[in-house]
Enzyme design. Structure first.
Site, PDB file in Angstrom:
ATOM      1  N   ARG A 154       0.842  -1.189   0.000  1.00  0.00           N
ATOM      2  CA  ARG A 154       0.000   0.000   0.000  1.00  0.00           C
ATOM      3  C   ARG A 154       0.882   1.245   0.000  1.00  0.00           C
ATOM      4  O   ARG A 154       1.944   1.261   0.632  1.00  0.00           O
ATOM      5  CB  ARG A 154      -0.923   0.032   1.223  1.00  0.00           C
ATOM      6  CG  ARG A 154      -2.066  -0.996   1.177  1.00  0.00           C
ATOM      7  CD  ARG A 154      -3.103  -0.681   0.087  1.00  0.00           C
ATOM      8  NE  ARG A 154      -4.218  -1.606   0.087  1.00  0.00           N
ATOM      9  CZ  ARG A 154      -4.359  -2.648  -0.751  1.00  0.00           C
ATOM     10  NH1 ARG A 154      -3.429  -2.882  -1.648  1.00  0.00           N
ATOM     11  NH2 ARG A 154      -5.418  -3.411  -0.706  1.00  0.00           N
ATOM     12  N   HIS A 209      -0.735   0.066  -9.731  1.00  0.00           N
ATOM     13  CA  HIS A 209      -1.426  -0.815  -8.775  1.00  0.00           C
ATOM     14  C   HIS A 209      -2.016  -2.052  -9.473  1.00  0.00           C
ATOM     15  O   HIS A 209      -3.240  -2.223  -9.525  1.00  0.00           O
ATOM     16  CB  HIS A 209      -2.533  -0.060  -8.013  1.00  0.00           C
ATOM     17  CG  HIS A 209      -2.997  -0.793  -6.787  1.00  0.00           C
ATOM     18  ND1 HIS A 209      -3.450  -0.149  -5.662  1.00  0.00           N
ATOM     19  CD2 HIS A 209      -3.085  -2.121  -6.517  1.00  0.00           C
ATOM     20  CE1 HIS A 209      -3.798  -1.053  -4.748  1.00  0.00           C
ATOM     21  NE2 HIS A 209      -3.588  -2.252  -5.248  1.00  0.00           N
TER      22      HIS A 209
HETATM   23  N1  NAI Z   1      -0.304  -4.179  -5.129  1.00  0.00           N
HETATM   24  C1  NAI Z   1      -1.247  -5.085  -5.300  1.00  0.00           C
HETATM   25  O1  NAI Z   1      -1.706  -5.301  -6.413  1.00  0.00           O
HETATM   26  C2  NAI Z   1      -1.724  -5.890  -4.141  1.00  0.00           C
HETATM   27  C3  NAI Z   1      -1.370  -5.565  -2.856  1.00  0.00           C
HETATM   28  N2  NAI Z   1      -1.756  -6.360  -1.807  1.00  0.00           N
HETATM   29  C4  NAI Z   1      -1.341  -5.993  -0.455  1.00  0.00           C
HETATM   30  O2  NAI Z   1      -0.572  -7.065   0.103  1.00  0.00           O
HETATM   31  C5  NAI Z   1      -0.882  -7.157   1.486  1.00  0.00           C
HETATM   32  C6  NAI Z   1      -0.452  -8.502   2.039  1.00  0.00           C
HETATM   33  O3  NAI Z   1      -1.324  -9.516   1.595  1.00  0.00           O
HETATM   34  P1  NAI Z   1      -1.271 -10.993   2.219  1.00  0.00           P
HETATM   35  O4  NAI Z   1       0.086 -11.576   2.113  1.00  0.00           O
HETATM   36  O5  NAI Z   1      -2.402 -11.754   1.643  1.00  0.00           O
HETATM   37  O6  NAI Z   1      -1.550 -10.661   3.767  1.00  0.00           O
HETATM   38  P2  NAI Z   1      -1.337 -11.588   5.036  1.00  0.00           P
HETATM   39  O7  NAI Z   1      -2.290 -11.097   6.076  1.00  0.00           O
HETATM   40  O8  NAI Z   1      -1.389 -13.017   4.652  1.00  0.00           O
HETATM   41  O9  NAI Z   1       0.164 -11.266   5.506  1.00  0.00           O
HETATM   42  C7  NAI Z   1       0.502 -10.133   6.238  1.00  0.00           C
HETATM   43  C8  NAI Z   1       1.894 -10.291   6.836  1.00  0.00           C
HETATM   44  O10 NAI Z   1       2.265  -9.054   7.460  1.00  0.00           O
HETATM   45  C9  NAI Z   1       2.710  -9.317   8.783  1.00  0.00           C
HETATM   46  N3  NAI Z   1       2.406  -8.185   9.658  1.00  0.00           N
HETATM   47  C10 NAI Z   1       1.227  -7.562   9.840  1.00  0.00           C
HETATM   48  N4  NAI Z   1       1.346  -6.560  10.721  1.00  0.00           N
HETATM   49  C11 NAI Z   1       2.638  -6.570  11.121  1.00  0.00           C
HETATM   50  C12 NAI Z   1       3.380  -5.789  12.042  1.00  0.00           C
HETATM   51  N5  NAI Z   1       2.821  -4.790  12.729  1.00  0.00           N
HETATM   52  N6  NAI Z   1       4.680  -6.075  12.199  1.00  0.00           N
HETATM   53  C13 NAI Z   1       5.257  -7.091  11.520  1.00  0.00           C
HETATM   54  N7  NAI Z   1       4.606  -7.868  10.627  1.00  0.00           N
HETATM   55  C14 NAI Z   1       3.315  -7.603  10.437  1.00  0.00           C
HETATM   56  C15 NAI Z   1       1.966 -10.562   9.212  1.00  0.00           C
HETATM   57  O11 NAI Z   1       2.634 -11.199  10.281  1.00  0.00           O
HETATM   58  C16 NAI Z   1       1.970 -11.366   7.921  1.00  0.00           C
HETATM   59  O12 NAI Z   1       3.192 -12.052   7.794  1.00  0.00           O
HETATM   60  C17 NAI Z   1      -2.375  -6.868   1.516  1.00  0.00           C
HETATM   61  O13 NAI Z   1      -2.786  -6.440   2.802  1.00  0.00           O
HETATM   62  C18 NAI Z   1      -2.524  -5.783   0.471  1.00  0.00           C
HETATM   63  O14 NAI Z   1      -2.446  -4.508   1.062  1.00  0.00           O
HETATM   64  C19 NAI Z   1      -2.478  -7.501  -2.001  1.00  0.00           C
HETATM   65  C20 NAI Z   1      -2.854  -7.865  -3.264  1.00  0.00           C
HETATM   66  C21 NAI Z   1      -2.531  -7.075  -4.428  1.00  0.00           C
HETATM   67  O1  3PY Z   2      -6.378  -7.249  -3.421  1.00  0.00           O
HETATM   68  C1  3PY Z   2      -5.835  -6.193  -3.085  1.00  0.00           C
HETATM   69  O2  3PY Z   2      -5.671  -5.869  -1.897  1.00  0.00           O
HETATM   70  C2  3PY Z   2      -5.363  -5.285  -4.108  1.00  0.00           C
HETATM   71  O3  3PY Z   2      -4.648  -4.380  -3.851  1.00  0.00           O
HETATM   72  C3  3PY Z   2      -5.797  -5.583  -5.487  1.00  0.00           C
HETATM   73  O4  3PY Z   2      -5.264  -4.758  -6.424  1.00  0.00           O
END
Ligand code: NAI
Ligand code: 3PY
Length: 313
Positions: A228, A276
């Site tokens: 993000r 994005h």
């Molecule tokens: N650019 C894009 O197109 C996309 C971006 N995203 C972003 O990727 C992020 C991650 O997705 P997932 O891997 O599915 O999430 P997830 O919930 O499976 O993994 C999150 C990780 O962050 C760690 N974490 C959370 N808060 C923390 C803290 N305060 N200190 C240390 N570690 C912390 C957790 O321990 C975990 O390892 C999403 O929340 C989203 O914002 C997701 C999909 C697409």
């Molecule tokens: O799935 C998400 O969180 C995304 O950012 C998709 O673009």
């Protein structure tokens, strides 16, 4: 079973028909303002408050993406938007991990093989072989090691890079050194040459990639923000590029999207930008996942993918 659907940009018809196919007994409809008819499940992205509020009989709300920050921030402003006790689910992988792997691996190899330097030399019509980088000087650090970060870490380890990750609790991914908690952030950053961010957007992670953090990386570091925009203090990144502490950055997400025309990030020669799309929702995989989760709920099981309102992701 009644399912309501709202997404501002997705092909609604495809989703209505697809979910109907996945769950033949269900009635799936697009939600319109004023629709207060009963619903068991809601599939949403940027939901209007009135779509969900007051629906105490919902058995689950599904965010049609991996990050739920936009829903949770709306929930903070309108606490009654999600009736108490209704579980909120998000998409876990559903085809996004592979996209993240493609994105991260291709860019790491681009930097490792110095294609950025050769591109700059080409602009000057210069034929000049440069010293190779060595893998042992190219430690990759994943900020966030969940569903997506973990898979990205594993794919980079398979390329022979030293890989480490940082998360709230310790992880065990093959070939990946795990660091956990604020107390180990410094050790994680020390020696990290390529920082890849896949943290969720929570009050604890906003602005985490700032001058203080960047200064702890290895010299001539690279930064990839795939999570993000609010995680990165853009002016601090520009300062680190200016000082040479950071050599290059690849940014997919921005504090303000679309990135404003006047942003200095656009013109910076050592910042690459994508709009994005590091990983987008794949409808078929997402629908299969949601249908499977609904079946688990209906069978009284506890499916994974439920968002912790306490932790904010
Ligand atoms: N650019 C894009 O197109 C996309 C971006 N995203 C972003 O990727 C992020 C991650 O997705 P997932 O891997 O599915 O999430 P997830 O919930 O499976 O993994 C999150 C990780 O962050 C760690 N974490 C959370 N808060 C923390 C803290 N305060 N200190 C240390 N570690 C912390 C957790 O321990 C975990 O390892 C999403 O929340 C989203 O914002 C997701 C999909 C697409
Ligand atoms: O799935 C998400 O969180 C995304 O950012 C998709 O673009």
């Amino acid at each position: 079973m009644d399912i309501i659907f709202h997404h501002p940009t997705f092909n609604t018809q495809l989703w209505l028909e697809g979910m109907q196919q996945q769950l033949p007994g269900a009635t799936v409809r697009q939600w319109h303002p004023g629709d207060n008819q009963p619903a068991d499940y809601a599939l949403v992205w940027h939901p209007p408050v009135e779509m969900l509020s007051g629906r105490e009989t919902l058995k689950g709300v599904f965010a049609l993406g991996a990050g739920v920050d936009s829903i949770l921030s709306k929930l903070q402003a309108h606490p009654d938007m999600l009736p108490a006790g209704v579980p909120l689910f998000r998409l876990e992988d559903t085809g996004m991990a592979l996209q993240m792997q493609e994105y991260a691996v291709s860019q790491v190899l681009h930097w490792f093989r110095r294609f950025d330097d050769y591109q700059a030399l080409k602009q000057q019509s210069k034929w000049q072989p440069l010293d190779d980088y060595r893998r042992e000087d190219f430690t990759i650090g994943l900020l966030g090691a969940g569903v997506l970060g973990g898979k990205v870490a594993e794919s980079l380890a398979a390329w022979g890079f030293p890989v480490r990750c940082w998360s709230r609790s310790k992880k065990e991914y093959p070939g990946v050194t795990s660091f956990a908690g604020t107390e180990q952030l410094g050790d994680f950053l020390k020696g990290t040459r390529v920082l890849i961010n896949l943290l969720p957007n929570t009050p604890q992670t906003v602005g985490i990639i700032n001058s203080q953090l960047l200064n702890q990386l290895a010299d001539e570091a690279f930064v990839m923000n795939l999570a993000r925009g609010v995680h990165l203090v853009e002016s601090d990144l520009l300062a680190a590029l200016e000082s040479g502490k950071v050599k290059g950055a690849m940014l997919d997400v921005f504090a303000k999207e679309p990135l404003p025309m006047e942003s200095p990030l656009w013109k910076h020669p050592r910042i690459a930008i994508t709009p994005h799309l590091a990983a987008v929702t794949r409808p078929q995989e997402a629908m299969e996942y949601i249908a499977k989760t609904i079946r688990q709920i209906e069978n009284g099981e506890s499916p994974s993918g439920q968002v912790s309102l306490h932790h904010g992701y």
